[in-house]
Design a protein around this motif. Sequence first.
Motif, mmCIF file in Angstrom:
data_model
loop_
_atom_site.group_PDB
_atom_site.id
_atom_site.type_symbol
_atom_site.label_atom_id
_atom_site.label_comp_id
_atom_site.label_asym_id
_atom_site.label_seq_id
_atom_site.Cartn_x
_atom_site.Cartn_y
_atom_site.Cartn_z
ATOM 1 N N ILE A 134 -0.305 -9.847 -7.716
ATOM 2 C CA ILE A 134 -1.200 -9.750 -6.554
ATOM 3 C C ILE A 134 -0.394 -9.499 -5.275
ATOM 4 C CG2 ILE A 134 -2.750 -11.061 -5.065
ATOM 5 C CD1 ILE A 134 -4.164 -12.047 -7.415
ATOM 6 N N HIS A 135 0.681 -10.271 -5.112
ATOM 7 C CA HIS A 135 1.442 -10.153 -3.856
ATOM 8 C C HIS A 135 2.541 -9.105 -3.980
ATOM 9 C CE1 HIS A 135 -0.758 -13.490 -2.354
ATOM 10 N NE2 HIS A 135 -0.484 -14.143 -3.468
ATOM 11 N N MET A 136 2.318 -8.006 -3.283
ATOM 12 C CA MET A 136 3.322 -6.933 -3.280
ATOM 13 C C MET A 136 3.268 -6.278 -1.912
ATOM 14 S SD MET A 136 2.651 -5.028 -6.913
ATOM 15 C CE MET A 136 0.930 -4.756 -6.583
ATOM 16 N N PRO A 137 4.377 -5.706 -1.460
ATOM 17 C CA PRO A 137 4.320 -4.990 -0.179
ATOM 18 C C PRO A 137 3.483 -3.714 -0.334
ATOM 19 C CG PRO A 137 6.449 -4.670 -1.257
ATOM 20 C CD PRO A 137 5.704 -5.678 -2.078
ATOM 21 N N GLY A 138 2.976 -3.195 0.756
ATOM 22 C CA GLY A 138 2.155 -1.963 0.693
ATOM 23 C C GLY A 138 0.827 -2.264 0.038
ATOM 24 N N LEU A 139 0.426 -1.413 -0.902
ATOM 25 C CA LEU A 139 -0.847 -1.635 -1.599
ATOM 26 C C LEU A 139 -0.671 -2.805 -2.581
ATOM 27 C CD1 LEU A 139 -3.742 -0.546 -2.057
ATOM 28 C CD2 LEU A 139 -2.795 0.939 -3.834
ATOM 29 N N ASP A 140 -1.333 -3.936 -2.309
ATOM 30 C CA ASP A 140 -1.120 -5.110 -3.159
ATOM 31 C C ASP A 140 -2.076 -5.090 -4.378
ATOM 32 O OD1 ASP A 140 -3.576 -5.792 -2.240
ATOM 33 O OD2 ASP A 140 -2.958 -7.603 -1.177
ATOM 34 N N GLY A 141 -2.022 -6.174 -5.172
ATOM 35 C CA GLY A 141 -2.779 -6.214 -6.415
ATOM 36 C C GLY A 141 -4.277 -6.064 -6.226
ATOM 37 N N MET A 142 -4.834 -6.751 -5.207
ATOM 38 C CA MET A 142 -6.272 -6.658 -4.985
ATOM 39 C C MET A 142 -6.659 -5.256 -4.526
ATOM 40 S SD MET A 142 -7.448 -9.505 -5.904
ATOM 41 C CE MET A 142 -8.975 -10.070 -5.247
ATOM 42 N N GLY A 143 -5.785 -4.673 -3.685
ATOM 43 C CA GLY A 143 -6.039 -3.309 -3.206
ATOM 44 C C GLY A 143 -6.024 -2.328 -4.365
ATOM 45 N N LEU A 144 -5.039 -2.514 -5.257
ATOM 46 C CA LEU A 144 -4.919 -1.636 -6.418
ATOM 47 C C LEU A 144 -6.157 -1.792 -7.314
ATOM 48 C CD1 LEU A 144 -3.343 0.265 -8.307
ATOM 49 C CD2 LEU A 144 -2.217 -1.749 -9.272
ATOM 50 N N LEU A 145 -6.569 -3.053 -7.499
ATOM 51 C CA LEU A 145 -7.743 -3.331 -8.331
ATOM 52 C C LEU A 145 -8.966 -2.589 -7.768
ATOM 53 C CD1 LEU A 145 -9.115 -4.926 -10.597
ATOM 54 C CD2 LEU A 145 -9.355 -6.848 -9.014
ATOM 55 N N ALA A 146 -9.122 -2.661 -6.437
ATOM 56 C CA ALA A 146 -10.275 -2.001 -5.818
ATOM 57 C C ALA A 146 -10.214 -0.489 -6.080
ATOM 58 C CB ALA A 146 -10.288 -2.285 -4.320
ATOM 59 N N GLU A 147 -9.029 0.092 -5.938
ATOM 60 C CA GLU A 147 -8.871 1.532 -6.189
ATOM 61 C C GLU A 147 -9.227 1.873 -7.634
ATOM 62 O OE1 GLU A 147 -8.036 4.112 -4.374
ATOM 63 O OE2 GLU A 147 -7.742 3.037 -2.489
ATOM 64 N N LEU A 148 -8.728 1.028 -8.536
ATOM 65 C CA LEU A 148 -8.961 1.298 -9.952
ATOM 66 C C LEU A 148 -10.449 1.187 -10.287
ATOM 67 C CD1 LEU A 148 -5.944 -0.456 -11.696
ATOM 68 C CD2 LEU A 148 -6.273 1.951 -11.183
ATOM 69 N N ARG A 149 -11.110 0.163 -9.707
ATOM 70 C CA ARG A 149 -12.536 0.003 -10.001
ATOM 71 C C ARG A 149 -13.328 1.199 -9.476
ATOM 72 N NH1 ARG A 149 -11.031 -3.044 -13.362
ATOM 73 N NH2 ARG A 149 -11.259 -0.933 -14.119
ATOM 74 N N ASN A 150 -12.810 1.794 -8.424
ATOM 75 C CA ASN A 150 -13.465 2.960 -7.849
ATOM 76 C C ASN A 150 -13.283 4.200 -8.704
ATOM 77 O OD1 ASN A 150 -15.040 3.063 -5.679
ATOM 78 N ND2 ASN A 150 -13.376 2.980 -4.180
ATOM 79 N N CYS A 151 -12.034 4.382 -9.171
ATOM 80 C CA CYS A 151 -11.709 5.662 -9.795
ATOM 81 C C CYS A 151 -11.502 5.601 -11.298
ATOM 82 C CB CYS A 151 -10.457 6.252 -9.167
ATOM 83 S SG CYS A 151 -10.429 6.102 -7.406
ATOM 84 N N TYR A 152 -11.071 4.478 -11.804
ATOM 85 C CA TYR A 152 -10.810 4.404 -13.250
ATOM 86 C C TYR A 152 -11.555 3.200 -13.808
ATOM 87 C CZ TYR A 152 -6.665 7.210 -12.033
ATOM 88 O OH TYR A 152 -5.796 8.155 -11.558
ATOM 89 N N ARG A 153 -12.861 3.287 -13.864
ATOM 90 C CA ARG A 153 -13.660 2.124 -14.236
ATOM 91 C C ARG A 153 -13.329 1.557 -15.610
ATOM 92 N NH1 ARG A 153 -19.716 2.382 -12.064
ATOM 93 N NH2 ARG A 153 -19.229 3.281 -10.064
ATOM 94 N N ASP A 154 -12.852 2.418 -16.504
ATOM 95 C CA ASP A 154 -12.688 1.964 -17.886
ATOM 96 C C ASP A 154 -11.375 1.246 -18.151
ATOM 97 O OD1 ASP A 154 -15.021 3.203 -18.300
ATOM 98 O OD2 ASP A 154 -14.159 5.036 -19.136
ATOM 99 N N ILE A 155 -10.443 1.302 -17.192
ATOM 100 C CA ILE A 155 -9.136 0.681 -17.471
ATOM 101 C C ILE A 155 -9.200 -0.809 -17.128
ATOM 102 C CG2 ILE A 155 -6.668 0.700 -16.956
ATOM 103 C CD1 ILE A 155 -6.958 3.584 -16.103
ATOM 104 N N PRO A 156 -8.999 -1.685 -18.126
ATOM 105 C CA PRO A 156 -8.992 -3.109 -17.795
ATOM 106 C C PRO A 156 -7.754 -3.469 -16.977
ATOM 107 C CG PRO A 156 -8.541 -2.770 -20.136
ATOM 108 C CD PRO A 156 -8.805 -1.418 -19.557
ATOM 109 N N VAL A 157 -7.915 -4.441 -16.083
ATOM 110 C CA VAL A 157 -6.802 -4.869 -15.230
ATOM 111 C C VAL A 157 -6.582 -6.370 -15.425
ATOM 112 C CG1 VAL A 157 -5.999 -5.095 -12.846
ATOM 113 C CG2 VAL A 157 -7.372 -3.113 -13.502
ATOM 114 N N ILE A 158 -5.332 -6.740 -15.681
ATOM 115 C CA ILE A 158 -4.996 -8.159 -15.726
ATOM 116 C C ILE A 158 -4.174 -8.449 -14.478
ATOM 117 C CG2 ILE A 158 -3.708 -9.953 -16.949
ATOM 118 C CD1 ILE A 158 -4.234 -8.466 -19.542
#
Length: 456
Positions: free
Chosen positions: A56-80
């Motif tokens: 979750i904690h990363m510089p730049g685009l963090d885990g939650m930000g990445l999750l939001a992007e993925l849910r937007n564009c790659y709905r089928d990829i599960p995220v842990i």
Amino acid sequence: MEERPHVLIVDDDTDTLTWLREILSKEGYEVGTAPDGKAALDHMRNRTPDLVMSDIHMPGLDGMGLLAELRNCYRDIPVILITAYGSLKTTVDSLRSGAFDYLSKPFIVDDIRLAVRRALEHKQLARRNQALREQGRNRYHFDHLVGVSPGIVSVYKSIARVAHTDSTVLLQGESGTGKELIARALHANSTRSTGPFVAVDGGSLAETLLESELFGHERGSFTGAIAMKKGLLEKAHLGTCLLDEIADLSPALQSKLLRVIQEREIRRVGSTTPMTVDVRIIAASKKDLASLVKSGAFREDLFYRLNVITINIPPLRERAEDISLLTQYFIQMYGGTKSPPVTGIVPEAMALLTRYTWPGNIRELEHAVERAIALTPHMVICPEDLPQAVQTAIVQSFTVQATPQTRHWGTLAELEKDHILHVLGAHNQDLERASEILGIHRKTLRRKLRHFGFPC
Ligand SMILES: Nc1ncnc2c1ncn2[C@@H]1O[C@H](COP(=O)(O)OP(=O)(O)OP(=O)(O)O)[C@@H](O)[C@H]1O
Ligand SMILES: [Mg+2]
């Protein structure tokens, strides 16, 4: 040979990356790594992973930000998501934002293996369900019909068998089970598909109005008939006419309808000249026509004419294993209307949906999902977004609502079947997970399912 699943690990800590990569490679996965969310998205341009594990904690685009992007564009990829130990709030937030699972640091190796396996199985299952749906659709063009339960599959088979005949079909099923949708599928799969599909609701109009709706009228045939009007049966010429709520037709209209079916002729109200019409009739009723015939409320001869082929549509409570598929279908259908879109549902909420008995069947489920999507402040549906009746379904099933004499108590075998199907439905038909929860061996679960009539 089957391709190895590709897992993308995202973390700014190189030690963690190396360690996780080693564990997952040993498990046979192909592993990619990225130091932050942005790099992960870049990586995905060239190679779409089957699973993303992200800190979750990363510089730049963090885990939650990445999750939001993925849910937007790659709905089928599960995220842990990888969270710091003890941060319950982040954990809950991550699941609500659409993460499939989370792992807390410090890691337990077995937890990692299990979480990854589960996420990949879930993805595979979702894909298989999708493929099953497409198969059904391609074969019979069952547009918009969702479900893989034995009950609905036997409906698909009936549709396939009778669609291209011209036989009259009677659809029997409770309110909201999909009678109109199935009538449309029959029409779409028939040789009349390029002709009109007309639906008439037997319960919606007063008798005289309904008569002129059905048969049309000549100019001046009654006060207010200022012009000639074609009836719906005439409009359905060369196509299909769905007579909905057929049980509500008055005795007079029942006998007129019988004549239409026998002679394939109609006469407009006020006219003496009969007209030939070529219409396939599909009748639908939520009341049991056979018992109405017995009680004298429905003409026996008309019943036999309509009852050439009967398709019984099972209520949703008898095909609980379709609930998760239907829910996902409705989320796909309505989730995109929100910004950000609603893309999923938390397991607790899905468990509530599969437990509820759905007296209003699929229509009630559809409304519940649509409403939850409108209400939820999250990107996933949570228990509190569901209607009160659904939220309290579990409590209700354990409290006595009727007197002990009138309540249907259910046999142990019924309760067992019910419980097994609910657990399976709530966990995406994952046999392994369900057998863990139920405390029985997977083989035992398979045996029981076969006994209930499921092919597995
Ligand atoms: N198998 C299914 N897959 C997806 N959606 C379905 C399915 N069956 C029904 N629906 C949806 O559920 C809703 C109710 O279906 P429909 O109107 O066909 O039911 P009905 O049996 O005619 O109900 P009523 O008796 O109240 O007229 C519709 O929005 C329909 O699209
Ligand atoms: Mg209907």
